[in-house]
Design an enzyme around this catalytic site. Structure first.
Site, mmCIF file in Angstrom:
data_model
loop_
_atom_site.group_PDB
_atom_site.id
_atom_site.type_symbol
_atom_site.label_atom_id
_atom_site.label_comp_id
_atom_site.label_asym_id
_atom_site.label_seq_id
_atom_site.Cartn_x
_atom_site.Cartn_y
_atom_site.Cartn_z
ATOM 1 N N GLY A 160 -42.793 -75.269 -29.958
ATOM 2 C CA GLY A 160 -43.309 -74.768 -28.585
ATOM 3 C C GLY A 160 -43.560 -75.476 -27.372
ATOM 4 O O GLY A 160 -44.264 -75.369 -26.475
ATOM 5 N N GLY A 161 -43.363 -76.855 -27.590
ATOM 6 C CA GLY A 161 -43.143 -77.833 -26.484
ATOM 7 C C GLY A 161 -42.537 -77.432 -25.294
ATOM 8 O O GLY A 161 -42.963 -77.662 -23.942
ATOM 9 N N GLU A 221 -38.794 -67.965 -30.599
ATOM 10 C CA GLU A 221 -38.387 -68.890 -31.732
ATOM 11 C C GLU A 221 -38.829 -68.492 -33.217
ATOM 12 O O GLU A 221 -38.072 -68.237 -34.264
ATOM 13 C CB GLU A 221 -38.661 -70.117 -31.508
ATOM 14 N N SER A 263 -34.253 -79.652 -25.965
ATOM 15 C CA SER A 263 -33.057 -80.537 -25.633
ATOM 16 C C SER A 263 -32.321 -80.701 -27.025
ATOM 17 O O SER A 263 -30.878 -80.991 -26.640
ATOM 18 C CB SER A 263 -33.670 -82.027 -25.122
ATOM 19 N N ALA A 280 -37.797 -79.153 -32.961
ATOM 20 C CA ALA A 280 -39.323 -78.839 -33.403
ATOM 21 C C ALA A 280 -40.048 -80.089 -32.769
ATOM 22 O O ALA A 280 -39.317 -81.145 -32.339
ATOM 23 C CB ALA A 280 -39.484 -79.254 -35.130
HETATM 24 O O1 R5P Z 1 -40.518 -74.263 -27.185
HETATM 25 C C1 R5P Z 1 -39.486 -75.140 -27.415
HETATM 26 C C2 R5P Z 1 -39.205 -75.434 -28.801
HETATM 27 O O2 R5P Z 1 -40.082 -75.185 -29.825
HETATM 28 C C3 R5P Z 1 -38.443 -76.841 -29.156
HETATM 29 O O3 R5P Z 1 -37.583 -76.556 -30.162
HETATM 30 C C4 R5P Z 1 -39.203 -77.842 -29.154
HETATM 31 O O4 R5P Z 1 -40.354 -78.355 -28.154
HETATM 32 C C5 R5P Z 1 -38.351 -79.128 -29.726
HETATM 33 O O5 R5P Z 1 -37.669 -79.458 -28.257
HETATM 34 P P1 R5P Z 1 -36.771 -80.755 -27.973
HETATM 35 O O6 R5P Z 1 -35.708 -80.592 -29.086
HETATM 36 O O7 R5P Z 1 -36.407 -80.797 -26.618
HETATM 37 O O8 R5P Z 1 -37.724 -81.722 -28.396
#
Ligand code: R5P
Length: 241
Positions: A97-98, A105, A30, A85
């Site tokens: 990796g969430g 990545e 996001s 992250a």
């Molecule tokens: O696999 C997803 C990624 O590593 C994202 O960059 C990470 O999970 C952070 O995502 P967000 O910006 O939605 O918190």
């Protein structure tokens, strides 16, 4: 200011580091999505850059925003990667990796001269591990791989529940989550990771583990947006050390 506005602010600050002619790694999630959208606006205004997306979702976003794309087969390095992250510690170790994009990545970050992490400041933590650690695995032989992961955890002084990730929402809701590379993810609730580099090494040595969400020595700086404003924190050691 809500969380989404903070993420956009962090993305906007990272965009200030982008120069004409740069080859960019485009993160996933996001926060990275805000960066891709803002980059698209600059491209429409005449900025010349080319990007490598870290997921199919980011590829679609970049195409929608008019950001020209390439692959790591067509170019030999990236100048800068901007990515989100799930957690960042003061040594610039990350959990990522969430969103399930950790493998691409990490390939993109490793091919990049610099990596800027963009996040709201809740992601800055004293110790990694409250966020479940994603481990990307091959479905074949998963039982053996899980036992090897448990052994690696024990050797590195951590333990916790592991669960195969399920898709949330959409037509795949409740089914096993499948990554862009066709693999599965095991999320491990470790609580506190005492030695992230040691654990990263141990996980990488397991045959059924394709990749894990510990990013060690890859991030060069962090742009953290919070209620008090934006903090840009530079990693002291050069990338790769
Ligand atoms: O696999 C997803 C990624 O590593 C994202 O960059 C990470 O999970 C952070 O995502 P967000 O910006 O939605 O918190």
């Amino acid at each position: 200011m809500n969380m989404d506005q903070l993420k956009r602010q962090a993305a906007a600050r990272a965009l200030e580091e982008v120069r004409d002619g740069m080859q960019l790694g485009l993160g996933t999630g996001s926060t990275a999505k805000h960066f891709v959208e803002l980059l698209g606006e600059r491209v429409q205004a005449g900025l010349k850059v080319i990007g490598v997306p870290t997921s199919e979702a980011t590829r679609l976003d970049a195409e929608r925003c008019g950001v020209p794309l390439t692959t790591l087969d067509e170019i030999d390095h990236l100048d800068l990667t901007v990515d989100g992250a799930d957690e960042i510690d003061p040594d610039f170790n990350l959990i990522k990796g969430g969103g399930g994009a950790l493998l691409r990545e990490k390939i993109v970050a490793a091919a990049s001269d610099r990596m800027i992490v963009i996040a709201d400041d809740s992601k800055w933590v004293p110790t990694l591990g409250r966020f479940p650690l994603p481990v990307e695995v091959i479905p074949f032989g998963l039982g053996a791989t899980r036992r090897a992961i448990e052994k690696a955890f024990a050797e590195c002084g951590v333990s916790g529940q592991m669960a195969v990730r399920k898709a949330k929402g959409g037509d795949k809701d409740g089914h096993v989550f499948v990554t862009d590379g066709g693999h599965w993810i095991v999320d491990a609730q470790l609580g506190r990771i005492v030695d992230p580099p040691g654990l990263a090494k141990a996980l990488s040595a397991i045959p059924g583990v394709v990749e894990h969400g510990l990013f060690i020595g890859l991030a060069s700086s962090a742009v953290l947006a919070g209620g008090e404003g934006i903090r840009v924190i530079e990693r002291r050691k050069p990338k790769g050390d």
